[in-house]
Enzyme design. Structure first.
Site, PDB file in Angstrom:
ATOM      1  N   GLN A  44      38.569  87.304 -21.473  1.00  0.00           N
ATOM      2  CA  GLN A  44      37.832  88.178 -22.386  1.00  0.00           C
ATOM      3  C   GLN A  44      36.562  88.728 -21.751  1.00  0.00           C
ATOM      4  O   GLN A  44      36.104  88.241 -20.718  1.00  0.00           O
ATOM      5  CB  GLN A  44      37.507  87.413 -23.679  1.00  0.00           C
ATOM      6  CG  GLN A  44      36.871  86.058 -23.440  1.00  0.00           C
ATOM      7  CD  GLN A  44      37.264  84.983 -24.453  1.00  0.00           C
ATOM      8  OE1 GLN A  44      37.874  85.275 -25.473  1.00  0.00           O
ATOM      9  NE2 GLN A  44      36.913  83.743 -24.173  1.00  0.00           N
TER      10      GLN A  44
ATOM     11  N   HIS B 133      26.756  76.303 -37.112  1.00  0.00           N
ATOM     12  CA  HIS B 133      27.112  75.047 -36.447  1.00  0.00           C
ATOM     13  C   HIS B 133      26.884  73.835 -37.348  1.00  0.00           C
ATOM     14  O   HIS B 133      27.719  72.923 -37.386  1.00  0.00           O
ATOM     15  CB  HIS B 133      26.336  74.923 -35.126  1.00  0.00           C
ATOM     16  CG  HIS B 133      26.759  75.953 -34.137  1.00  0.00           C
ATOM     17  ND1 HIS B 133      25.883  76.655 -33.346  1.00  0.00           N
ATOM     18  CD2 HIS B 133      27.996  76.429 -33.829  1.00  0.00           C
ATOM     19  CE1 HIS B 133      26.552  77.500 -32.589  1.00  0.00           C
ATOM     20  NE2 HIS B 133      27.838  77.391 -32.869  1.00  0.00           N
TER      21      HIS B 133
ATOM     22  N   ASP C 198      30.370  77.532 -26.879  1.00  0.00           N
ATOM     23  CA  ASP C 198      28.900  77.563 -26.814  1.00  0.00           C
ATOM     24  C   ASP C 198      28.309  76.162 -26.969  1.00  0.00           C
ATOM     25  O   ASP C 198      27.129  75.955 -26.696  1.00  0.00           O
ATOM     26  CB  ASP C 198      28.349  78.498 -27.902  1.00  0.00           C
ATOM     27  CG  ASP C 198      28.962  78.187 -29.261  1.00  0.00           C
ATOM     28  OD1 ASP C 198      28.616  77.158 -29.840  1.00  0.00           O
ATOM     29  OD2 ASP C 198      29.810  78.977 -29.733  1.00  0.00           O
TER      30      ASP C 198
ATOM     31  N   GLU D 124      38.329  74.095 -24.801  1.00  0.00           N
ATOM     32  CA  GLU D 124      37.900  75.505 -24.736  1.00  0.00           C
ATOM     33  C   GLU D 124      38.713  76.177 -23.627  1.00  0.00           C
ATOM     34  O   GLU D 124      38.799  75.672 -22.512  1.00  0.00           O
ATOM     35  CB  GLU D 124      36.394  75.561 -24.457  1.00  0.00           C
ATOM     36  CG  GLU D 124      35.864  76.886 -23.932  1.00  0.00           C
ATOM     37  CD  GLU D 124      36.034  78.060 -24.890  1.00  0.00           C
ATOM     38  OE1 GLU D 124      35.548  77.986 -26.029  1.00  0.00           O
ATOM     39  OE2 GLU D 124      36.674  79.062 -24.485  1.00  0.00           O
TER      40      GLU D 124
ATOM     41  N   GLY E  29      43.952  75.530 -26.538  1.00  0.00           N
ATOM     42  CA  GLY E  29      44.065  74.642 -27.696  1.00  0.00           C
ATOM     43  C   GLY E  29      45.468  74.643 -28.293  1.00  0.00           C
ATOM     44  O   GLY E  29      45.913  73.628 -28.847  1.00  0.00           O
TER      45      GLY E  29
ATOM     46  N   ASP F 281      36.994  76.204 -33.984  1.00  0.00           N
ATOM     47  CA  ASP F 281      35.853  77.134 -33.852  1.00  0.00           C
ATOM     48  C   ASP F 281      36.264  78.241 -32.889  1.00  0.00           C
ATOM     49  O   ASP F 281      35.870  78.268 -31.729  1.00  0.00           O
ATOM     50  CB  ASP F 281      34.638  76.375 -33.319  1.00  0.00           C
ATOM     51  CG  ASP F 281      33.411  77.273 -33.239  1.00  0.00           C
ATOM     52  OD1 ASP F 281      33.415  78.354 -33.854  1.00  0.00           O
ATOM     53  OD2 ASP F 281      32.443  76.886 -32.557  1.00  0.00           O
TER      54      ASP F 281
ATOM     55  N   PRO G 114      43.527  85.348 -26.760  1.00  0.00           N
ATOM     56  CA  PRO G 114      43.949  83.945 -26.664  1.00  0.00           C
ATOM     57  C   PRO G 114      43.893  83.195 -27.992  1.00  0.00           C
ATOM     58  O   PRO G 114      44.510  82.142 -28.149  1.00  0.00           O
ATOM     59  CB  PRO G 114      42.949  83.345 -25.666  1.00  0.00           C
ATOM     60  CG  PRO G 114      41.766  84.241 -25.658  1.00  0.00           C
ATOM     61  CD  PRO G 114      42.293  85.608 -25.976  1.00  0.00           C
TER      62      PRO G 114
HETATM   63  N1  SAM Z   1      31.257  81.042 -33.852  1.00  0.00           N
HETATM   64  C1  SAM Z   1      32.083  81.984 -33.237  1.00  0.00           C
HETATM   65  C2  SAM Z   1      32.637  83.040 -34.131  1.00  0.00           C
HETATM   66  O1  SAM Z   1      33.435  82.736 -35.006  1.00  0.00           O
HETATM   67  O2  SAM Z   1      32.272  84.185 -33.966  1.00  0.00           O
HETATM   68  C3  SAM Z   1      33.097  81.360 -32.361  1.00  0.00           C
HETATM   69  C4  SAM Z   1      32.408  80.792 -31.185  1.00  0.00           C
HETATM   70  S1  SAM Z   1      33.263  80.184 -29.868  1.00  0.00           S
HETATM   71  C5  SAM Z   1      32.343  80.928 -28.585  1.00  0.00           C
HETATM   72  C6  SAM Z   1      34.906  80.793 -29.842  1.00  0.00           C
HETATM   73  C7  SAM Z   1      35.633  80.296 -28.615  1.00  0.00           C
HETATM   74  O3  SAM Z   1      37.025  80.157 -28.871  1.00  0.00           O
HETATM   75  C8  SAM Z   1      35.500  81.207 -27.396  1.00  0.00           C
HETATM   76  O4  SAM Z   1      34.688  80.601 -26.451  1.00  0.00           O
HETATM   77  C9  SAM Z   1      36.951  81.378 -26.906  1.00  0.00           C
HETATM   78  O5  SAM Z   1      37.073  81.335 -25.508  1.00  0.00           O
HETATM   79  C10 SAM Z   1      37.627  80.186 -27.580  1.00  0.00           C
HETATM   80  N2  SAM Z   1      39.092  80.312 -27.709  1.00  0.00           N
HETATM   81  C11 SAM Z   1      39.813  81.415 -28.071  1.00  0.00           C
HETATM   82  N3  SAM Z   1      41.128  81.132 -28.038  1.00  0.00           N
HETATM   83  C12 SAM Z   1      41.260  79.831 -27.659  1.00  0.00           C
HETATM   84  C13 SAM Z   1      42.372  78.968 -27.444  1.00  0.00           C
HETATM   85  N4  SAM Z   1      43.636  79.387 -27.609  1.00  0.00           N
HETATM   86  N5  SAM Z   1      42.132  77.688 -27.056  1.00  0.00           N
HETATM   87  C14 SAM Z   1      40.863  77.243 -26.881  1.00  0.00           C
HETATM   88  N6  SAM Z   1      39.764  78.015 -27.051  1.00  0.00           N
HETATM   89  C15 SAM Z   1      39.951  79.289 -27.456  1.00  0.00           C
END
Ligand code: SAM
Length: 279
Positions: A29, A60, A84, A103, A134, A152, A159
């Protein structure tokens, strides 16, 4: 200069930006960091605001402490996404909790450590960071391994798409103990009721109790946002452990009254959700 987010093609919200601090295209991304006067630093993934320094504590604290003060004795918690570090940090305030965090994008972790070091608790020995998908991870975990799973994730694009479907939740249900519970980012009643209902429906296919709870996120489009809690046993208000909530120190948003109040639904939401609301 403005950071503007257009949601679902019909709603635009913006924050005035001082400068761009960082930008890269990872394997998964586009990741950007901006500096703003009023909201502090802002983390943006694929054009969507993930968090800003001014209000990240609301998201959080609410994602972590509502389930952690509902489950009788949460010990093993899986966080999916959350790169994060904020949700894991809040969970780790509970001394009996150990966190596995999966993550997909190591670059999000690196950027967060560099630009938002205060949000994570990266050196805590009770945090086990796994870089991986995940969706694949939950397929390979033994049944009944976890007390809680917190999803989250980003929105259902790229992804994260598979984190919103029933196959994923079938595995989440399986890896939770008999009194386990799940919390997922539940989107907005105001801006995206269809997606909110889809999340309620998918979680409701497996869990006995399915209830949304609301919070404000000033940087998210429309400010009104939700998590969805699915539970095999505990009821998030009837079974909440008030004493545990009262004992948490140093929080800026969450408390026992907010916990209970966040589950109260306006009439238009009750009507929209109908039988999807399982309490
Ligand atoms: N609070 C935020 C929001 O809802 O806007 C979400 C924060 S967090 C940074 C979201 C994370 O989910 C990202 O870092 C992304 O890389 C991760 N993510 C997305 N798809 C994923 C997957 N299939 N497995 C694990 N992590 C994933």
């Amino acid at each position: 200069m403005w950071f503007e987010e257009i949601h679902n093609g019909f709603f635009k919200q913006g924050i005035k930006i001082e400068k761009k601090l960082f930008g890269t295209k990872s394997k998964y991304q586009q990741i950007e960091v901006y500096e703003s006067k009023e909201f502090g630093r802002i983390l943006v993934i694929d054009g969507h605001g993930m968090l800003c320094e001014k209000d990240e504590f609301i998201y959080h604290e609410m994602m972590a402490h509502v389930p952690a003060c509902t489950h009788k004795e949460p010990k093993k918690v899986l966080v999916i996404g959350g790169g994060d570090g904020g949700v894991a940090k809040e969970l780790l305030r509970h001394s009996h909790i150990e966190v596995d965090m999966v993550e997909i994008d190591e670059e999000v972790v690196n950027v967060s450590k560099e630009y938002f070091p205060q949000i994570g608790d990266w050196n805590n020995p009770r945090l086990n960071l796994i870089i991986g998908d995940g969706i694949e991870y939950v397929k390979n975990v033994e049944a009944g391994m976890y007390d809680m799973v917190l999803v989250d994730s980003t929105d259902p694009e790229g992804p994260a798409e598979g984190l919103f479907d029933r196959n994923f939740y079938a595995h989440v249900f399986k890896i939770l103990k008999d009194d386990g519970l799940v919390v997922a980012q539940g989107e907005s009643w105001w801006i995206d009721m269809p997606l909110h209902k889809q999340i309620m429906q998918v979680i409701g296919e497996f869990f006995k109790i399915v209830m949304p709870y609301r919070f404000e996120m000033y940087m998210y489009p429309g400010c009104n946002w939700n998590f969805v809690l699915g539970s095999k046993l505990y009821h998030p208000t009837a079974d909440m452990i008030v004493q545990r909530a009262d004992m948490l120190d140093g929080l800026r948003y969450y408390n026992a009254d907010i916990h209970k109040a966040s589950f109260i639904l306006p009439n238009y939401v009750k009507k929209e959700l109908g039988d999807l609301y399982k309490w």
